[in-house]
Design a protein around this motif. Structure first.
Motif, short mmCIF file in Angstrom:
data_model
loop_
_atom_site.label_atom_id
_atom_site.label_comp_id
_atom_site.label_asym_id
_atom_site.label_seq_id
_atom_site.Cartn_x
_atom_site.Cartn_y
_atom_site.Cartn_z
N LEU A 36 -1.69 -11.17 -9.17
CA LEU A 36 -1.30 -10.13 -8.22
C LEU A 36 -0.07 -9.39 -8.73
N THR A 37 -0.11 -8.06 -8.59
CA THR A 37 0.99 -7.23 -9.04
C THR A 37 1.36 -6.27 -7.91
N ASP A 38 2.65 -5.98 -7.80
CA ASP A 38 3.12 -5.02 -6.80
C ASP A 38 2.64 -3.62 -7.14
N LEU A 39 2.45 -2.83 -6.11
CA LEU A 39 2.15 -1.41 -6.25
C LEU A 39 3.40 -0.62 -5.88
N GLU A 40 3.33 0.70 -6.01
CA GLU A 40 4.47 1.54 -5.65
C GLU A 40 4.69 1.47 -4.13
N ARG A 41 5.87 1.08 -3.73
CA ARG A 41 6.26 1.04 -2.31
C ARG A 41 7.33 2.11 -2.12
N VAL A 42 7.07 3.06 -1.27
CA VAL A 42 8.01 4.17 -1.08
C VAL A 42 8.29 4.39 0.40
N ASP A 43 9.44 5.00 0.66
CA ASP A 43 9.76 5.42 2.01
C ASP A 43 9.01 6.71 2.29
N LYS A 68 4.11 12.54 -7.52
CA LYS A 68 3.12 11.73 -8.22
C LYS A 68 3.54 10.27 -8.24
N SER A 69 2.58 9.38 -8.05
CA SER A 69 2.86 7.95 -8.12
C SER A 69 3.01 7.50 -9.57
N ASP A 70 3.87 6.52 -9.78
CA ASP A 70 4.02 5.93 -11.11
C ASP A 70 2.87 4.97 -11.43
N ILE A 71 2.18 4.50 -10.40
CA ILE A 71 1.07 3.56 -10.56
C ILE A 71 -0.21 4.37 -10.67
N ARG A 72 -0.85 4.37 -11.85
CA ARG A 72 -2.01 5.22 -12.13
C ARG A 72 -3.21 4.37 -12.55
N PRO A 79 -9.27 0.21 -9.64
CA PRO A 79 -8.55 -1.04 -9.37
C PRO A 79 -9.19 -1.83 -8.23
N ILE A 80 -8.85 -3.10 -8.19
CA ILE A 80 -9.19 -3.97 -7.07
C ILE A 80 -7.87 -4.35 -6.41
N PHE A 81 -7.83 -4.24 -5.10
CA PHE A 81 -6.63 -4.58 -4.36
C PHE A 81 -6.89 -5.82 -3.52
N VAL A 82 -5.81 -6.49 -3.15
CA VAL A 82 -5.90 -7.68 -2.31
C VAL A 82 -4.87 -7.53 -1.20
N VAL A 83 -5.27 -7.91 0.01
CA VAL A 83 -4.35 -7.87 1.13
C VAL A 83 -4.50 -9.17 1.93
N LYS A 84 -3.37 -9.63 2.43
CA LYS A 84 -3.34 -10.81 3.29
C LYS A 84 -3.06 -10.33 4.70
N VAL A 85 -3.87 -10.80 5.65
CA VAL A 85 -3.66 -10.44 7.05
C VAL A 85 -3.58 -11.72 7.87
N ASP A 86 -2.97 -11.62 9.03
CA ASP A 86 -2.87 -12.78 9.91
C ASP A 86 -4.26 -13.22 10.36
N LYS A 87 -4.38 -14.48 10.66
CA LYS A 87 -5.66 -15.06 11.06
C LYS A 87 -6.21 -14.32 12.28
N THR A 172 2.30 2.17 0.62
CA THR A 172 1.92 1.71 -0.71
C THR A 172 1.08 2.79 -1.37
N CYS A 173 1.55 3.32 -2.50
CA CYS A 173 0.91 4.47 -3.15
C CYS A 173 0.36 4.14 -4.53
N PHE A 174 -0.61 4.96 -4.95
CA PHE A 174 -1.19 4.88 -6.30
C PHE A 174 -1.89 6.20 -6.59
N GLY A 175 -2.20 6.41 -7.85
CA GLY A 175 -2.90 7.63 -8.25
C GLY A 175 -4.15 7.32 -9.03
N ILE A 176 -5.14 8.21 -8.93
CA ILE A 176 -6.38 8.10 -9.70
C ILE A 176 -6.46 9.34 -10.60
N ASP A 177 -6.63 9.10 -11.91
CA ASP A 177 -6.75 10.21 -12.88
C ASP A 177 -8.18 10.36 -13.34
#
Length: 177
Positions: A36-43, A68-72, A79-87, A172-177
């Motif tokens: 697992l790797t962090d993605l761009e988190r911005v205000d 533009k996001s730094d994560i491309r 990409p495949i993303f993963v998220v954890k949510v409460d039960k 949480t941001c990302f870009g697709i080229d």
């Protein structure tokens, strides 16, 4: 006997195929190279824009003050993303993936649109249809559609808590080229 050992081995591989847990609940991560790797988190600032001096209604956005996001990622290798949510929480109720309107070095993510009388307008075309796959209790894989267009995207919380003009929240941001 070898057949049962082999089946048990496959079962254990399946259990351990996703052994890493996301650190924070409700925060999307990139799943790449079996980690697992962090993605761009911005205000992002909650913003409103009146159309036609307000007679055309009001659009509400989360605005990020970089173009533009730094994560491309490439459209050829999404990409495949993963998220954890409460039960007991449906991950589709936690986040939406939105495509940004980029203008003057700002990314604006439309989250609502209202007519002059306050009647809500459909903003469904702004949302990207994502799919969820349960990996284990409370942990889900998120896949983007194969026909996603190039552009700037964000996981935007579906919660309306704290939404008022000028307020900021992390997205949480990302870009697709």
């Amino acid at each position: 006997m070898k057949k049962y050992i082999f089946i048990a081995y496959l079962f254990l591989i399946g259990i351990n195929a996703f052994a890493q847990n996301p650190e924070f609940s409700g925060r999307p991560y990139l799943w790449q190279d079996k980690k697992l790797t962090d993605l761009e988190r911005v205000d992002a600032q909650f913003d409103t824009k009146a159309k036609g001096l307000g007679y055309g209604g009001v659009d509400t956005y989360y605005t990020v003050f970089t173009g533009k996001s730094d994560i491309r990622f490439s459209k050829e290798k999404l990409p495949i993303f993963v998220v954890k949510v409460d039960k007991g929480i449906d991950p589709a109720e936690v986040y939406s993936v939105l495509k940004a309107k980029v203008k003057k070095n700002k990314r604006s993510f439309l989250i609502g649109s209202y007519a002059m009388g306050g009647k809500a307008k459909d903003t469904g075309k702004e949302k990207i249809k994502i799919t969820y796959k349960k990996l284990k209790d409370g942990i889900y894989e998120i896949s983007l559609p194969s026909d996603i267009a190039a552009g700037e995207y964000s996981f935007v919380p579906n919660s309306t808590e704290g939404m008022s003009a000028g307020n900021k929240m992390k997205i949480t941001c990302f870009g697709i080229d």
